[in-house]
Design an enzyme around this catalytic site. Structure first.
Site, PDB file in Angstrom:
ATOM      1  N   ASP A 129     -29.716   0.111  12.444  1.00 57.01           N
ATOM      2  CA  ASP A 129     -29.246   0.551  11.412  1.00 57.01           C
ATOM      3  C   ASP A 129     -30.099   0.410  10.096  1.00 57.01           C
ATOM      4  OD1 ASP A 129     -27.658   2.406  12.566  1.00 57.01           O
ATOM      5  OD2 ASP A 129     -26.042   1.291  12.758  1.00 57.01           O
TER       6      ASP A 129
ATOM      7  N   ASP B 122     -29.154   9.556  15.934  1.00 56.48           N
ATOM      8  CA  ASP B 122     -29.077   8.980  14.257  1.00 56.48           C
ATOM      9  C   ASP B 122     -30.119   8.177  13.932  1.00 56.48           C
ATOM     10  OD1 ASP B 122     -26.822   9.499  16.401  1.00 56.48           O
ATOM     11  OD2 ASP B 122     -25.296   8.221  14.994  1.00 56.48           O
TER      12      ASP B 122
END
Ligand code: GLY
Length: 414
Positions: A132, A197
């Site tokens: 992330d 994602d």
């Protein structure tokens, strides 16, 4: 796929189109608390929205600055839920929000809040145990660099990109999303999980290649985007959430979900990440296959029989309790922002869709009354329903993409 009971849905196409029109008319009539002041009547959606957002968020900024904490959501007792150490994929969004508010208002308080809040997670640029880093650093330090041009932010992005690419496996052609040795991910039997994602993390890699002149980051981003294009989507362009790969051979082991309703369902935020991700890949590469695919994702979303009249999706396009299923404002905000970028490459084809979503989000159905909702802007987002986490609450990233969309609209002078 588990049994899905769609009996409550309207099935007749004509009836559906009438309902959609009625929804839009109702929306136009009841519109909003966010736009309720008569002095706002002739103002631009972007300016009105950003101004109201600034008023709402400044309450949150003052508390966050005092506590030196990063807001993420609200708790069941409606107090603000702050980000906890050691690490949180959403920790960059608040700084990014402050940078966007600074860019809009030029009020130094926002700049100070952005700088202080991004110091909190600076050292996470060296983490190599999660994917992330793009979400975290591109949306904070990346914005800081774009807005201020200050070179100190550039090195942070380069460091974060160097950490991120350690997770790239050339055999698979992807950056591994989650480690599988701890947390709930260790219970799923995955070997090399990649989630849709992850496309969003590629933006930082494209940027760092531009900043350094070193194409290795860009090449990894393109390889990841291509592998995902090949393996992550169904024939109708809807996305699986998780694809698990064999790290030794690169073979696909399984296609499943983590945050969606079912393995074969279309989790709304996953579709939003795909729409945004491939639009962004086109921005950096001019490769038409990304633009074509982003438009196929757009078609899947906009033509889906379960896409609601107000344009703010249910948390999963196949949620079994539609039309009573919970909406996900975060997905709506991400889609609106992506549609606005897609407008640049398609002669404004998606402008009405983006504006429609933004007007809905700005209505009192989704936008909080001043001082309520922990001083976040948007209500009604879903973090992870299967995990029972953050269901029907504000989320810092919903506000971030809402502001990004309003900022994009402002750049279009609308
Ligand atoms: N990237 C995590 C999520 O969308 O919930």
């Amino acid at each position: 796929m588990k049994k899905v009971d769609f009996s409550a849905q309207v099935t007749n196409k004509l009836a559906k189109s009438v309902l959609r029109s009625l929804g839009r008319i109702t929306l136009a009539v009841v519109l909003p608390l966010f736009f309720s002041s008569s002095s706002c009547a002739n103002q631009k959606l972007s300016n009105v929205g950003l101004k109201k957002a600034e008023t709402q968020l400044s309450g949150l900024r003052d508390v966050a600055t005092k506590l030196n904490k990063i807001p993420r959501s609200t708790n069941p007792d409606k107090s603000v839920k702050w980000i906890e150490e050691p690490y949180d994929w959403t920790e960059g969004f608040w700084s990014g929000t402050c940078w966007m508010m600074y860019d809009f208002s030029k009020d130094k308080k926002w700049k100070d809040a952005a700088i202080e809040s991004q110091k909190i997670f600076l050292e996470h640029k060296n983490l190599t145990n999660d994917h992330d880093l793009g979400f975290i650093f591109n949306n904070s330090y990346g914005l800081a660099y774009k807005i201020t041009g200050d070179n100190q932010y550039k090195q942070v992005l380069i460091d974060a990109a160097n950490s991120l690419i350690t997770r790239f496996n050339p055999k698979v052609g992807c950056i591994q999303s989650w480690d599988v040795t701890d947390n709930w991910q260790s219970l799923r039997g995955w070997k090399f999980p990649v989630i849709v994602d992850n496309l969003m993390n590629l933006e930082m890699l494209f940027e760092v290649s531009k900043l350094t002149g070193d194409n290795k980051y860009r090449e990894i981003a393109i390889t990841h985007a291509n592998t995902t294009l090949k393996n992550h989507f169904r024939p109708d362009a809807s996305s699986y959430h998780v694809v698990d790969y064999d790290p030794e051979t690169g073979a696909v082991l399984k296609r499943v979900t983590a945050q969606g309703y079912a393995n074969e369902s279309a989790w709304a935020r996953g579709q939003a990440w795909a729409l945004y991700g491939y639009t962004m890949c086109y921005r950096y590469t001019n490769d038409k296959k990304y633009l074509d695919f982003a438009q196929r994702v757009a078609t899947f979303i906009l033509n889906h029989p379960n896409y609601p009249a107000d344009g703010v999706p249910y948390w999963d396009f196949n949620a079994p309790d539609i039309p009573n299923a919970i909406r996900d404002a975060s997905s709506g905000a991400i889609m609106a922002s992506a549609f606005l970028e897609l407008c640049k490459y398609t002669d404004n084809k998606y402008l009405a869709n983006a504006q429609h979503i933004l007007k809905s989000l700005a209505s009192d159905k989704y936008a909080a009354k001043p001082g309520e909702n922990g001083n976040f802007i948007l209500k009604q987002s879903v973090g992870s329903l299967p995990h029972g986490r953050e269901v029907n609450v504000p989320l810092n990233y919903a506000d971030y993409y809402f502001l990004e969309a309003l900022t994009r609209l402002k750049e279009m002078n609308l």
